[in-house]
Enzyme design. Structure first.
Site, PDB file in Angstrom:
ATOM      1  N   ASN A 100       0.832  -1.205   0.000  1.00 47.24           N
ATOM      2  CA  ASN A 100       0.000   0.000   0.000  1.00 47.24           C
ATOM      3  C   ASN A 100       0.863   1.249   0.000  1.00 47.24           C
ATOM      4  OD1 ASN A 100      -2.879   0.535  -0.049  1.00 47.24           O
ATOM      5  ND2 ASN A 100      -3.085  -1.062   1.507  1.00 47.24           N
ATOM      6  N   ASP A 110      -3.248   2.184   5.489  1.00 44.05           N
ATOM      7  CA  ASP A 110      -3.680   1.935   4.113  1.00 44.05           C
ATOM      8  C   ASP A 110      -2.915   2.893   3.193  1.00 44.05           C
ATOM      9  OD1 ASP A 110      -5.281   1.333   1.761  1.00 44.05           O
ATOM     10  OD2 ASP A 110      -6.857   0.658   3.106  1.00 44.05           O
TER      11      ASP A 110
END
Length: 289
Positions: A146, A195
């Site tokens: 990510n 994230d």
């Protein structure tokens, strides 16, 4: 100001917001629903395009259109013709993988990752693509990659190993090689999982928190500076946009939430925005086309 809900589209896995300066619109994906979305903040006009598979990212290309990461390779998307065209194949020997999250640096090089779609096998890798030839694999062995982001001077790359709750820093050589991988940020379990990330003009890193109800801002040395709270748990990534790059757009997700949780989070999966004093970096298209 608290985040404002701009578009309650109920994205299953809203991801990858990116500001397109030439169009003055925001693009982002819904990976699980296989959609590309476009939002015009001036007119509030929205657009939705069906992708042939799960789009991990969609970034503006220098020659027009978007470079889209789909399972098995990179594609070019022409919004005018509503047409996807393959650019190159990738990871055809890593069945079950898909591409996930990306950014472009000041030279237009594309930095992106791959991941196991079942989120179990450490088959994910980090790549760099110059816009020609094959991408170069620079790191490997992650389940969920990510948030690639680069410092304003382009000398440091930040990359996220989501399940390890770790954000790493690398030194970037002029030719794109990465050196001196080191842990910079560890997200404590109670705060969810890191994230997508985005960089601002002061060199601070903004991190979306999956299961963490918000976005954190960290200094270049990894010090937590600020937290923006959201009305839903899964905040996937932010992007700086608008004329002064001081509007922060954020994607969110419904994926993984129970029916009871969705009742408590009616805005999960929406597109949000809030303002910040520090602008983001000028977005650069991918050097393709």
């Amino acid at each position: 100001m608290p985040p404002e809900c701009l578009w309650p589209l109920n994205a299953e896995l809203g991801e990858g917001p990116v500001w397109c300066a030439r169009e003055r619109v925001l693009w982002f994906t819904d990976i699980k629903k296989r959609r590309l979305h476009r939002f015009n903040p001036l007119t509030r006009e929205t657009g939705c395009f069906v992708a042939p598979d799960q789009p991990g990212f969609a970034l503006p290309a220098r020659g027009g259109g978007l470079v889209v990461g789909l399972p098995g390779g990179l594609h070019h998307f022409d919004p005018q013709q509503v047409r996807f065209r393959p650019i190159l194949e990738l990871e055809t020997n890593r069945l079950g993988n898909r591409l996930n999250d990306a950014c472009a640096d000041a030279q237009g090089r594309l930095w992106f990752g791959s991941m196991d779609d079942t989120e179990m096998r450490p088959s994910g890798a980090l790549y760099c693509w110059t816009g020609a030839g094959q991408p170069r694999r620079l790191d490997d062995g992650m389940v969920i990659t990510n948030g690639p982001a680069l410092s304003p001077d382009g000398r440091t790359l930040y990359h996220t190993d989501t399940l390890e709750r770790a954000i790493y820093a690398f030194d970037v050589e002029a030719d794109g090689q990465l050196l001196r991988k080191r842990p910079l940020i560890r997200i404590e379990p109670a705060a969810g999982f890191p994230d997508g990330t985005a960089m601002d003009a002061e060199g601070c890193l903004w991190v979306g928190l999956w299961g963490g109800w918000g976005v954190r801002r960290y200094s270049p040395d990894g010090t937590l500076l600020h937290f923006v709270q959201f009305p839903c748990a899964n905040v996937t990534k932010v992007a700086f946009g608008g004329n002064d790059l001081r509007t922060v757009y954020a994607t969110t997700a419904r994926n993984g939430l129970s029916d009871a949780q969705l009742l408590d989070q009616p805005q999960a999966g929406a597109l949000f925005a809030f303002n910040t004093d520090t602008p983001g970096l000028v977005p650069v298209p991918v050097a393709y086309g």
